[in-house]
Scaffold this motif. Structure first.
Motif, PDB file in Angstrom:
ATOM      1  N   THR A  44      28.550  63.920 -11.211  1.00 32.30           N
ATOM      2  CA  THR A  44      29.900  63.481 -11.682  1.00 32.30           C
ATOM      3  C   THR A  44      30.207  63.822 -13.036  1.00 32.30           C
ATOM      4  O   THR A  44      31.417  64.063 -13.488  1.00 32.30           O
ATOM      5  N   ASP A  45      29.447  63.543 -14.043  1.00 27.02           N
ATOM      6  CA  ASP A  45      29.650  63.726 -15.180  1.00 27.02           C
ATOM      7  C   ASP A  45      29.571  65.266 -15.679  1.00 27.02           C
ATOM      8  O   ASP A  45      30.628  65.753 -16.275  1.00 27.02           O
ATOM      9  N   ILE A  46      28.985  66.281 -14.988  1.00 25.26           N
ATOM     10  CA  ILE A  46      29.011  67.767 -15.174  1.00 25.26           C
ATOM     11  C   ILE A  46      30.208  67.999 -14.641  1.00 25.26           C
ATOM     12  O   ILE A  46      31.076  68.782 -15.152  1.00 25.26           O
ATOM     13  N   LYS A  47      30.876  67.494 -13.465  1.00 26.05           N
ATOM     14  CA  LYS A  47      32.092  67.852 -12.907  1.00 26.05           C
ATOM     15  C   LYS A  47      33.359  67.436 -14.006  1.00 26.05           C
ATOM     16  O   LYS A  47      34.171  68.287 -14.074  1.00 26.05           O
ATOM     17  N   ASP A  48      33.249  66.346 -14.444  1.00 24.75           N
ATOM     18  CA  ASP A  48      34.312  65.799 -15.133  1.00 24.75           C
ATOM     19  C   ASP A  48      34.288  66.768 -16.425  1.00 24.75           C
ATOM     20  O   ASP A  48      35.506  67.135 -17.045  1.00 24.75           O
ATOM     21  N   ARG A  49      33.124  67.177 -16.961  1.00 24.20           N
ATOM     22  CA  ARG A  49      33.189  67.767 -18.389  1.00 24.20           C
ATOM     23  C   ARG A  49      33.804  69.046 -18.125  1.00 24.20           C
ATOM     24  O   ARG A  49      34.004  69.707 -18.955  1.00 24.20           O
ATOM     25  N   ASN A  50      33.347  69.705 -16.754  1.00 18.44           N
ATOM     26  CA  ASN A  50      33.715  70.992 -16.550  1.00 18.44           C
ATOM     27  C   ASN A  50      34.616  71.294 -15.284  1.00 18.44           C
ATOM     28  O   ASN A  50      34.110  71.199 -14.299  1.00 18.44           O
ATOM     29  N   PRO A  51      35.919  71.249 -15.601  1.00 20.27           N
ATOM     30  CA  PRO A  51      36.726  71.427 -14.429  1.00 20.27           C
ATOM     31  C   PRO A  51      36.818  72.692 -13.700  1.00 20.27           C
ATOM     32  O   PRO A  51      37.251  72.333 -12.200  1.00 20.27           O
TER      33      PRO A  51
END
Length: 652
Positions: A356-363
């Motif tokens: 989730t953190d990776i997806k939030d930081r990288n749209p």
């Protein structure tokens, strides 16, 4: 005694005045009638010229002129389009067919048995004829000589639409089928006419490109040569394609992503045995035919498979021997080996909890997942298709936490699972056209590479039945390309040529203009639709424009200009000679008629379904009638008085 003659002139003048006034009153309801006025002058038999005064009695009165008042009468509207009125100056010109020409303001016209526009007395209304190009011909009798409108085959179609950007192409059923509405995004129909006047329809189906790429793969044994889209591509024993051949293929078939042309060795076979595969750009998925043949010319084109156009990074996981920081898209994950190194499953769990953190930081990231296959673990990073190739926008790095140096202890690239992204599908539609909903039409699709008629020079390429590509700018929603030709916003879209849509005449070509079409996030609708064909029509009426055009209306909705009414003006209209039937003739005093269409120069405009009434003012005429009567009585009294005086003289 001269007085008798003087009184007689007065009686004659008064009688003439009564006649003129009575004529005005009698014609107070005559269409186009112009009232007259009696003008008088005194009479002197002699004149003495000298220094002294002249004591000469007058000799009476004379009618110097019966002047006409050409002031316009009241315009009254009727229900007959052939009733015409002039709003302003000018006269209708009439010809009796025998060389006699007269002029009138009375516009009660009708059609005779031969279709000529005539007055109530049978005289022909004059005007300009028109040739086939609409140019004016010399003055002639106006006639309704077109009783029917012949059919016209459709030669131009204008169509603009909005296609809903919110529609999800991934929900379309595959393969495309014209009879399955779920397989296309939008459909609309335009009616057309063939050269015999038969009505047909052209149905347009728009299929939005899905975020997929077509993958072709054929079994081969090298060294050998394959013909791909008509280009011979040689491979060496290791399966490496010749660089020059690869350039030729890249320039010939724009659909193929030549960077994906790959020979894969069959692990269980001898060297040179395996398969050659390549992909088409997502813009061209399911578009056109691919032609692949072996060195003997035998066609070996397979049915393509599909892969998602998303970019994909894949890595095999390994257990590090030292503390390592794994950085995925800016999200740091620490993997400690103290007191013991983690298992692959534990490393996979560390990564998964940070998804989730990776997806939030990288749209641009669609998913981050760890997959276990046969005891091995693989990290898959999948990007959203609309972002295309991500490149340096996203990075995955490893760092030895003790030394700060770059490391490769955890991840090993898995090239067999890595794909480039491709967002060329965005805003792209395949448009099909069908005659009467069944027969697929040729609307300009270029012959596929490798087929007869194909040319690298697109201007020389023949066309074939099939879809053409429409491209919309994915950032503005405006149509930006048609059949491979791009254009700027606001410019006219390149035209398409439709062949075969006229069953009665195979030579008929229809031009299709899609300008102003859009792809906005609103309902799919037709914004404008037009075509210039029509069926046979019968004459249903004639009307006139303000500028004089005589327009025939037909039952097929068409209109045709048959001529232009001519207006006549004169330098001195008071010099016109009355000719009866509210008509006048030209004289030397009036000068020759000057003919022009209505609304030009000093001419007034033309009003259809209207008549100019008499300009007689009854109140004024009745007063004049009383005045003329008293004048007559007074002159009679003069005669009576003179008669008494004469009798007295005779009795002396």
């Amino acid at each position: 005694m001269a007085g008798f003659n003087t009184a007689i002139t007065g009686l004659k003048a008064a009688s003439t005045n009564l006649d003129v006034t009575g004529n005005n009153i009698a014609n107070s309801s005559t269409v186009g009638f112009k009232a007259s006025r009696t003008e008088f002058g005194d009479i002197y038999a002699t004149a003495v010229v000298g220094a002294g005064s002249s004591n000469v009695a007058g000799s009476g009165v004379t009618v110097t002129d019966i002047a006409q008042n050409f002031e316009a009468g009241t315009t009254e509207f009727t229900s007959n389009n052939l009733d015409l009125a002039i709003n302003g100056s000018g006269f209708f010109q009439l010809d009796d067919g025998q060389g006699g020409v007269t002029y009138t303001r009375a516009g009660a016209f009708e059609l005779d048995k031969d279709g000529y526009v005539v007055s109530k007395t049978g005289k022909y209304l004059q005007g300009y004829g028109l040739d086939s190009e609409g140019n004016r011909l010399p003055i002639q009798n106006l006639a309704v000589d077109q009783k029917e409108s012949p059919p016209q085959a459709t030669s131009n179609i204008g169509l603009s639409f909005n296609i809903n950007d919110a529609a999800d192409p991934t929900l379309l059923s595959t393969p495309y089928d014209k009879d399955v509405p779920a397989s296309f995004t939008y459909s609309t129909t335009v009616r057309t006419f063939d050269s015999l006047g038969n009505e047909h329809t052209v149905k347009y189906n728009m299929v939005e490109q899905r975020p997929v790429r077509d993958v072709y793969a054929v079994d081969v044994t090298f060294p050998d040569t394959l013909s791909i889209s008509g280009v011979n591509v040689s491979f060496d024993a290791a399966g490496v394609p010749d660089a020059t051949d690869l350039d030729n293929l890249r320039n010939t078939d724009k659909r193929i992503d030549t960077s994906t042309l790959l020979f894969t060795q069959d692990a269980t076979a001898a060297a040179g045995v395996g398969s050659v595969s390549f992909e088409t750009y997502a813009k061209y998925s399911s578009y056109g035919d691919m032609n692949i043949s072996d060195s003997t010319g035998v066609n070996i084109t397979p049915e393509p498979t599909e892969r998602d156009a998303n970019e994909n990074y894949a890595y095999k996981l390994a257990v590090p021997t030292a503390d390592t920081e794994l950085n995925i898209g800016g999200v740091a994950i620490e993997i400690s080996t103290n007191p013991t190194a983690p298992t692959l499953a534990e490393i996979a769990e560390l990564i998964s909890v940070r998804q989730t953190d990776i997806k939030d930081r990288n749209p641009n990231v669609e998913s981050v997942s760890v997959v276990e296959e046969g005891g091995e673990f693989r990290l898959d990073i999948r990007f959203k298709a609309e972002y295309g190739n991500i490149g340096s926008e996203f990075s995955v790095t490893e760092t030895d936490m003790a030394t700060g140096a770059a490391s490769s202890a955890v991840l090993t690239a898995d090239t067999t699972k890595t794909y480039e992204g491709d967002n060329t599908y965005r805003g792209q539609y395949q448009m099909y056209a069908y005659l009467n909903g069944t027969e697929l039409l040729d609307i300009g699709k270029s012959v596929d590479p490798g087929e007869t008629g194909f040319s690298v020079n697109s201007t020389d390429t023949l066309s074939e039945v099939g879809a053409v590509m429409l491209g919309f700018d994915p950032t503005t929603g405006f149509l930006s390309s048609v059949n491979g030709t791009s254009f700027s916003v606001g410019a006219t879209a390149p035209e398409l040529t439709i062949k075969g849509a006229d069953p009665a005449n195979t030579e008929t070509l229809i031009t299709l203009d899609l300008s102003d079409s859009t792809q906005f996030a609103s309902a799919s609708i037709v914004k404008t639709s037009s075509q210039d064909g029509y069926t046979k029509g019968d004459l249903i009426g004639v009307s006139f424009a303000e500028t004089g055009e005589m327009v025939a209306s037909f039952s097929n909705g068409e209109k045709q200009n048959l001529g232009v009414v001519a207006f006549a003006t004169f330098e001195n209209q008071s010099g016109l000679q009355p000719a009866g039937d509210t008509e006048w003739g030209a004289t030397l005093t009036s000068g020759n008629a000057v003919l022009n269409p209505p609304g030009t120069g000093l001419n007034g405009s033309l009003r259809s379904a209207a008549l100019e009434q008499s300009n007689v003012d009854l109140s004024t005429e009745l007063v004049r009638l009383i005045e003329a009567q008293r004048n007559f009585q007074a002159n009679s009294k003069t005669l009576e008085t003179l008669n008494t005086v004469t009798q007295a003289i005779l009795q002396i």
